[in-house]
Design a protein around this motif. Structure first.
Motif: not given
Length: 406
Positions: A279-294, A382-390
């Protein structure tokens, strides 16, 4: 296009037996405890069912339901419940107030996402619960309380199933079947989540691709694709990527991709402090080409089998002290849960409008050409988490081993 839907349902049956806004430190501590519980529970499931199956559950749902049971428990039964949930360092009155606040914030009309969360308590006619327990159950947990005739179990089942069906938008139509006529109480806890990605995937970009379940098994799945700047973490110590995808309503999803061959290393290293560090280390600035399964899956867990592995055992035995529920006023004692099951449903898809996706995928106006996007393909477990907010509590956790398996 359908929005992401996540649903959790916890059912606890007790029978007659013959003979956000501003969070305070307490809410943060409860949220941290839910994180810890989720990671321990996930590892416990893996140890019982093996590493080759998908996992999906709601730690919020399980924690809340057993906190409600704990509110009516006494002595060692109470201590085991709160220790097993990781809440034993917090005063119990503050625990209930913390869950009260979570319910208030998550189900508020001001919350933009669709979250339906609540509880239902069904009592056999003629059985009375302690006035204090009744009041606290409704005050802290917004529990609806119903009197039913369990002797006519067909009618009782229909009443409970209709309640669940209505509150889960029809996703779970039958939660009880073959209910014992001697049932004394049924406690249902549910969480229903539905929201759209803030920046949706474009359905036309979804293509079939390989997913490598293990060294010997490869399956074809629909892979959603998009390019963008996502909040992320590269954890070199655990050898994994963490990508955060926001929902329109303020919730966020974390997708955690271990490097090839590092699934067990990441799983072993998942702890509450790990999530806090990310949570404390999340950063932006890098562009990704993302592929995730439905992905679409439904899971069911027998908590009577699993929770003793976390130290919650006495509540499932004749030694359970649940006298706080009745206040000792009933001649017929409440015996421990004869059924404690947890069901969860997950559906992840492109979800959204083409216009919103086009806005997100467009380049920055006037920006100089940058480096090519970093490809990040979730083509292995892979792992998946859903948080109520950031910075909010965890609502759901999952481990996708085979997205082709429902």
């Amino acid at each position: 296009m359908k929005p992401t839907i996540l649903l959790s349902l916890l059912l606890i049956v007790l029978q007659v037996h013959n003979g956000y806004g501003a969070k305070d430190s307490v809410q943060e501590r409860i949220a941290s405890s839910i994180d810890d519980f989720a990671l321990k529970f996930s590892k416990l499931i893996t140890s019982r069912q093996g590493g080759g199956k998908n996992i999906f559950f709601s730690p919020m749902s399980i924690s809340m339901a057993f906190s409600m049971i704990g509110m009516g428990a006494k002595s060692n039964t109470e201590k085991q419940i709160y220790k097993g949930l990781g809440l034993d360092k917090i005063d119990t009155s503050m625990i209930h107030k913390g869950f009260q606040e979570f319910l208030k914030v998550l189900t508020s009309s001001n919350h933009q996402g669709m979250v339906n969360m609540g509880n239902g308590l069904y009592l056999a006619k003629g059985i009375k619960i302690a006035t204090r327990y009744n009041k606290d159950l409704q005050n802290f947990y917004k529990s609806e309380i119903f009197a039913v005739n369990f002797k006519d179990n067909v009618v009782a089942e229909k009443q409970i199933n209709e309640f669940v069906k209505a509150n889960t938008k029809g996703k779970i139509r039958e939660v009880v079947r073959g209910l014992d006529p001697n049932t004394m109480m049924v406690l249902v806890n549910y969480i229903y989540f539905k929201d759209e990605w803030e920046y949706p995937f474009v359905p036309q970009n979804t293509k079939k691709g390989d997913f490598f379940v293990d060294d010997k098994t490869t399956v074809k799945v629909n892979m959603m694709k998009k390019t963008g700047y996502f909040r992320h973490v590269r954890d070199e110590s655990l050898s994994c990527w963490v990508i955060e995808l926001p929902y329109k309503g303020g919730a966020v999803a974390w997708f955690v991709l271990p490097d090839k061959g590092k699934l067990e290393k990441v799983e072993d290293g998942l702890k509450g402090e790990t999530l806090s560090k990310w949570r404390k280390s999340l950063e932006t600035g890098t562009q990704f080409y993302l592929s995730i399964p439905k992905l679409s899956m439904a899971t069911s867990y027998d908590l009577k089998d699993l929770l003793p592995g976390l130290g919650i055992s006495e509540v499932f035995t004749p030694n359970a002290d649940l006298t706080g529920i009745t206040g000792g006023g009933n001649k017929i004692p409440i015996f421990p849960p004869v059924q404690a099951s947890h069901k969860a449903f997950l559906d992840i898809n492109e979800s959204g409008t083409e216009a919103a996706a086009a806005t997100f995928m467009s380049s920055k106006v006037g920006a100089a050409p940058g480096p090519p996007p970093v490809p990040l393909v979730f083509d292995r477990p892979y792992f998946f988490f859903l948080m109520a907010s950031v910075d909010g509590p965890m609502l759901f956790m999952g481990k996708t081993v085979n997205p082709a398996h429902p």
